[in-house]
Design a protein around this motif. Structure first.
Motif, PDB file in Angstrom:
ATOM      1  N   PHE A  11       0.786  -1.253   0.000  1.00  0.00           N
ATOM      2  CA  PHE A  11       0.000   0.000   0.000  1.00  0.00           C
ATOM      3  C   PHE A  11       0.812   1.293   0.000  1.00  0.00           C
ATOM      4  CE2 PHE A  11       0.279   1.241   4.472  1.00  0.00           C
ATOM      5  CZ  PHE A  11       0.666   0.055   5.085  1.00  0.00           C
ATOM      6  N   PRO A  12       1.962   1.389   0.751  1.00  0.00           N
ATOM      7  CA  PRO A  12       2.647   2.691   0.743  1.00  0.00           C
ATOM      8  C   PRO A  12       3.563   2.838  -0.466  1.00  0.00           C
ATOM      9  CG  PRO A  12       3.697   1.220   2.324  1.00  0.00           C
ATOM     10  CD  PRO A  12       2.626   0.437   1.651  1.00  0.00           C
ATOM     11  N   THR A  57       9.313   3.499   0.823  1.00  0.00           N
ATOM     12  CA  THR A  57       9.101   3.190   2.245  1.00  0.00           C
ATOM     13  C   THR A  57       9.563   1.774   2.603  1.00  0.00           C
ATOM     14  OG1 THR A  57       6.863   2.399   1.834  1.00  0.00           O
ATOM     15  CG2 THR A  57       7.100   4.741   2.369  1.00  0.00           C
ATOM     16  N   PHE A  58       9.811   1.545   3.911  1.00  0.00           N
ATOM     17  CA  PHE A  58      10.412   0.262   4.312  1.00  0.00           C
ATOM     18  C   PHE A  58       9.558  -0.980   3.993  1.00  0.00           C
ATOM     19  CE2 PHE A  58       8.753  -1.869   8.100  1.00  0.00           C
ATOM     20  CZ  PHE A  58       7.867  -0.929   8.600  1.00  0.00           C
ATOM     21  N   PRO A  59       8.201  -0.899   4.048  1.00  0.00           N
ATOM     22  CA  PRO A  59       7.461  -2.120   3.671  1.00  0.00           C
ATOM     23  C   PRO A  59       7.744  -2.532   2.219  1.00  0.00           C
ATOM     24  CG  PRO A  59       6.041  -0.621   4.887  1.00  0.00           C
ATOM     25  CD  PRO A  59       7.278   0.155   4.551  1.00  0.00           C
ATOM     26  N   SER A  99      -0.865  -3.647   7.267  1.00  0.00           N
ATOM     27  CA  SER A  99      -0.623  -3.055   8.580  1.00  0.00           C
ATOM     28  C   SER A  99      -1.807  -3.472   9.453  1.00  0.00           C
ATOM     29  CB  SER A  99      -0.546  -1.530   8.437  1.00  0.00           C
ATOM     30  OG  SER A  99      -0.440  -0.913   9.711  1.00  0.00           O
ATOM     31  N   TYR A 127      -4.740  -1.230  10.829  1.00  0.00           N
ATOM     32  CA  TYR A 127      -5.831  -0.721   9.987  1.00  0.00           C
ATOM     33  C   TYR A 127      -7.069  -1.620  10.047  1.00  0.00           C
ATOM     34  CZ  TYR A 127      -1.866   1.772   7.789  1.00  0.00           C
ATOM     35  OH  TYR A 127      -0.749   2.519   7.547  1.00  0.00           O
ATOM     36  N   SER A 157       7.064  -1.722  12.569  1.00  0.00           N
ATOM     37  CA  SER A 157       7.740  -0.436  12.370  1.00  0.00           C
ATOM     38  C   SER A 157       8.611  -0.199  13.606  1.00  0.00           C
ATOM     39  CB  SER A 157       6.718   0.688  12.194  1.00  0.00           C
ATOM     40  OG  SER A 157       5.961   0.840  13.367  1.00  0.00           O
ATOM     41  N   ARG A 217      -2.310  12.214  13.027  1.00  0.00           N
ATOM     42  CA  ARG A 217      -2.648  10.958  12.352  1.00  0.00           C
ATOM     43  C   ARG A 217      -1.950   9.788  13.046  1.00  0.00           C
ATOM     44  NH1 ARG A 217       0.532   6.647  10.670  1.00  0.00           N
ATOM     45  NH2 ARG A 217      -1.071   5.226  10.018  1.00  0.00           N
ATOM     46  N   MET A 243      -1.183   5.203   6.538  1.00  0.00           N
ATOM     47  CA  MET A 243      -0.020   6.018   6.199  1.00  0.00           C
ATOM     48  C   MET A 243      -0.154   6.647   4.815  1.00  0.00           C
ATOM     49  SD  MET A 243       2.881   7.237   6.922  1.00  0.00           S
ATOM     50  CE  MET A 243       3.480   6.419   8.393  1.00  0.00           C
ATOM     51  N   SER A 289       4.363   8.022  14.167  1.00  0.00           N
ATOM     52  CA  SER A 289       4.864   6.826  13.490  1.00  0.00           C
ATOM     53  C   SER A 289       6.372   6.786  13.675  1.00  0.00           C
ATOM     54  CB  SER A 289       4.485   6.856  12.008  1.00  0.00           C
ATOM     55  OG  SER A 289       4.812   5.627  11.387  1.00  0.00           O
ATOM     56  N   SER A 290       7.047   5.939  12.899  1.00  0.00           N
ATOM     57  CA  SER A 290       8.505   5.893  13.076  1.00  0.00           C
ATOM     58  C   SER A 290       9.207   6.846  12.109  1.00  0.00           C
ATOM     59  CB  SER A 290       9.035   4.455  13.003  1.00  0.00           C
ATOM     60  OG  SER A 290       8.535   3.747  11.899  1.00  0.00           O
ATOM     61  N   ASP A 293      11.456   6.790   9.866  1.00  0.00           N
ATOM     62  CA  ASP A 293      11.767   6.485   8.462  1.00  0.00           C
ATOM     63  C   ASP A 293      10.969   7.358   7.488  1.00  0.00           C
ATOM     64  OD1 ASP A 293       9.997   4.449   9.899  1.00  0.00           O
ATOM     65  OD2 ASP A 293       9.244   4.293   7.860  1.00  0.00           O
ATOM     66  N   VAL A 294       9.705   7.674   7.885  1.00  0.00           N
ATOM     67  CA  VAL A 294       8.834   8.419   6.962  1.00  0.00           C
ATOM     68  C   VAL A 294       9.219   9.895   6.836  1.00  0.00           C
ATOM     69  CG1 VAL A 294       6.875   6.847   7.105  1.00  0.00           C
ATOM     70  CG2 VAL A 294       7.078   8.703   8.787  1.00  0.00           C
ATOM     71  N   TYR A 310       4.106  -0.463  15.124  1.00  0.00           N
ATOM     72  CA  TYR A 310       2.974  -0.948  14.337  1.00  0.00           C
ATOM     73  C   TYR A 310       3.333  -2.329  13.764  1.00  0.00           C
ATOM     74  CZ  TYR A 310       1.019   3.870  13.934  1.00  0.00           C
ATOM     75  OH  TYR A 310       0.484   5.116  14.156  1.00  0.00           O
ATOM     76  N   PHE A 366       3.070  -5.516  11.189  1.00  0.00           N
ATOM     77  CA  PHE A 366       2.748  -5.796   9.779  1.00  0.00           C
ATOM     78  C   PHE A 366       2.763  -7.301   9.526  1.00  0.00           C
ATOM     79  CE2 PHE A 366       3.260  -1.666   7.513  1.00  0.00           C
ATOM     80  CZ  PHE A 366       3.749  -0.894   8.549  1.00  0.00           C
TER      81      PHE A 366
HETATM   82  C1  3IO Z   1       4.597   2.840   8.087  1.00  0.00           C
HETATM   83  C2  3IO Z   1       3.556   2.468   7.234  1.00  0.00           C
HETATM   84  C3  3IO Z   1       3.747   2.589   5.875  1.00  0.00           C
HETATM   85  C4  3IO Z   1       4.941   3.059   5.350  1.00  0.00           C
HETATM   86  C5  3IO Z   1       5.980   3.404   6.180  1.00  0.00           C
HETATM   87  C6  3IO Z   1       5.798   3.289   7.541  1.00  0.00           C
HETATM   88  N1  3IO Z   1       6.647   3.567   8.570  1.00  0.00           N
HETATM   89  C7  3IO Z   1       6.022   3.305   9.737  1.00  0.00           C
HETATM   90  C8  3IO Z   1       4.763   2.851   9.484  1.00  0.00           C
HETATM   91  C9  3IO Z   1       3.783   2.452  10.511  1.00  0.00           C
HETATM   92  C10 3IO Z   1       2.506   3.202  10.432  1.00  0.00           C
HETATM   93  O1  3IO Z   1       2.426   4.361  10.778  1.00  0.00           O
HETATM   94  C11 3IO Z   1       1.377   2.527   9.886  1.00  0.00           C
HETATM   95  O2  3IO Z   1       0.367   3.191   9.660  1.00  0.00           O
HETATM   96  O3  3IO Z   1       1.428   1.301   9.674  1.00  0.00           O
END
Ligand code: 3IO
Length: 333
Positions: free
Chosen positions: A32-33, A37-39, A89, A92, A142, A165, A186, A203-204, A206-207, A228, A230
């Motif tokens: 989804f992101p 991003t790390f995912p 995540s 959600y 996360s 948020r 996110m 959040s963490s 990284d974003v 969070y 995943f």
């Molecule tokens: C997160 C979710 C998607 C992309 C990068 C991200 N870094 C930390 C999170 C955790 C988060 O805020 C979430 O909504 O899962």
């Protein structure tokens, strides 16, 4: 005659090679992101490892940025086979993961690697029914969550009425602290920040870099709020259709991937913070020990709420919680 036999043999060999390449499997993997991003970084790493370790038998076609499935239809989309694999995540999906949402509790994880390994071990030990319709390919979290905001949060009093948020347990913690938690994935946060619907997020770090939030959220406050959780899930029928060898490769990769992702994010969050300081002169605040104690006191009720939900789902909530804490300690030392 000899030449003809050689030619026929060569053609047969070529045909065989073509057929075996065709017999290889391509799996679609939805995320989804956005791609940086790390995912999505862990998705690309996993895809490459799978292709390498199966010798090309399995290849992965990745879809970052909600191009195949979005944050809220990820679970259903994988169950119904719109995508073979999906990254979700858990925060959600309120109430859908009563056991594994334990990892989202305020138990003071300080390391993403530890949290991700604990999550994997809890899952393999308890095999919670909430995942029975899918195959779990890996799990990770996360990094611990902090406030990133447009206005400075130097004290807890600055949180009063502030729209931030978040998702999952952090929403309730924010409420208990007098802030206005706004629940959304996110991937919807850039628009909400831009429109002013929220003044920041929790959040963490990284974003700050990967979503470029450092540009708008110049103030960061260390809050050490939960991680969070995943899950990377696969359509069950599709999983069953894989060869014995492919299944073995994917199963072996699962805990390795949890550790890899945790390690990656632990390193990356400090890099992202440093990047934001350099590029946008972001400022980071810490709270007083009394304020951290207040956050802890106002978070503790969530554990009882989780226990009730987990027990209702038929799990031994006390055992899960005790195991989570002892696994945490084991990996921390
Ligand atoms: C997160 C979710 C998607 C992309 C990068 C991200 N870094 C930390 C999170 C955790 C988060 O805020 C979430 O909504 O899962």
């Amino acid at each position: 005659m000899k030449k003809l036999i050689t030619l026929t043999a060569t053609m047969a060999l070529l045909a065989l090679m073509a057929v075996s390449a065709l017999a290889g499997t391509t799996l679609t993997y939805a995320n989804f992101p956005p791609a940086p991003t790390f995912p999505c970084v862990q998705m690309e790493r996993w895809a490459k490892e799978v292709e390498k370790r199966t010798g090309g038998e399995v290849s992965i076609q990745t879809f970052p940025g909600s191009t195949l499935l979005g944050p809220k239809n990820m679970l259903r989309g994988v169950q119904t086979g719109q995508a073979d694999i999906g990254c979700l995540s858990l925060a959600y999906y309120p109430g859908v993961f009563p056991v594994m949402s334990a990892v989202n509790l305020p138990v003071a994880f300080t390391s993403t690697e530890v949290a991700s390994l604990v999550m994997w071990d809890l899952f393999t030990k308890y095999q919670p029914a909430e995942f029975k319709d899918v195959k779990v390919l890996t799990l990770f979290t996360s990094a611990p969550s902090h406030v990133m905001s447009k206005t400075p949060v130097k004290t807890l009093a600055d949180l009063k009425g502030l729209e931030l948020r978040a998702s999952g347990t952090i929403l309730q913690i924010l409420g208990n602290l007098g802030a206005q938690g706004v629940g959304m994935p996110m991937s919807q946060t850039p628009e909400a920040l831009q429109k002013g619907v929220v003044k920041g997020l929790v959040s963490s770090y990284d974003v700050l870099k990967d979503m470029n939030f450092a540009e708008t959220c110049r103030y960061e406050t260390v809050t050490n709020l939960p991680v969070y959780p995943f899950a990377v899930i696969m359509n069950k029928a599709r999983w069953e259709s894989l060869s014995y060898n492919a299944k073995k490769v994917l199963n072996e990769l699962a805990p390795e991937q949890a550790r890899w992702t945790g390690k990656y994010l632990d390193d990356y969050t400090s890099q992202a913070l440093a990047w934001g300081k350099e590029k946008y002169q972001i400022e980071e605040f810490t709270l007083t020990p009394a304020e951290y104690a207040e956050i802890k006191a106002k978070s503790s009720g969530l554990v009882d709420a989780w226990k009730e939900g987990a027990a209702k789902a038929g799990a031994d909530a006390d055992a899960v919680l005790a195991d989570m804490l002892s696994l945490k300690q084991k990996y921390e030392t």
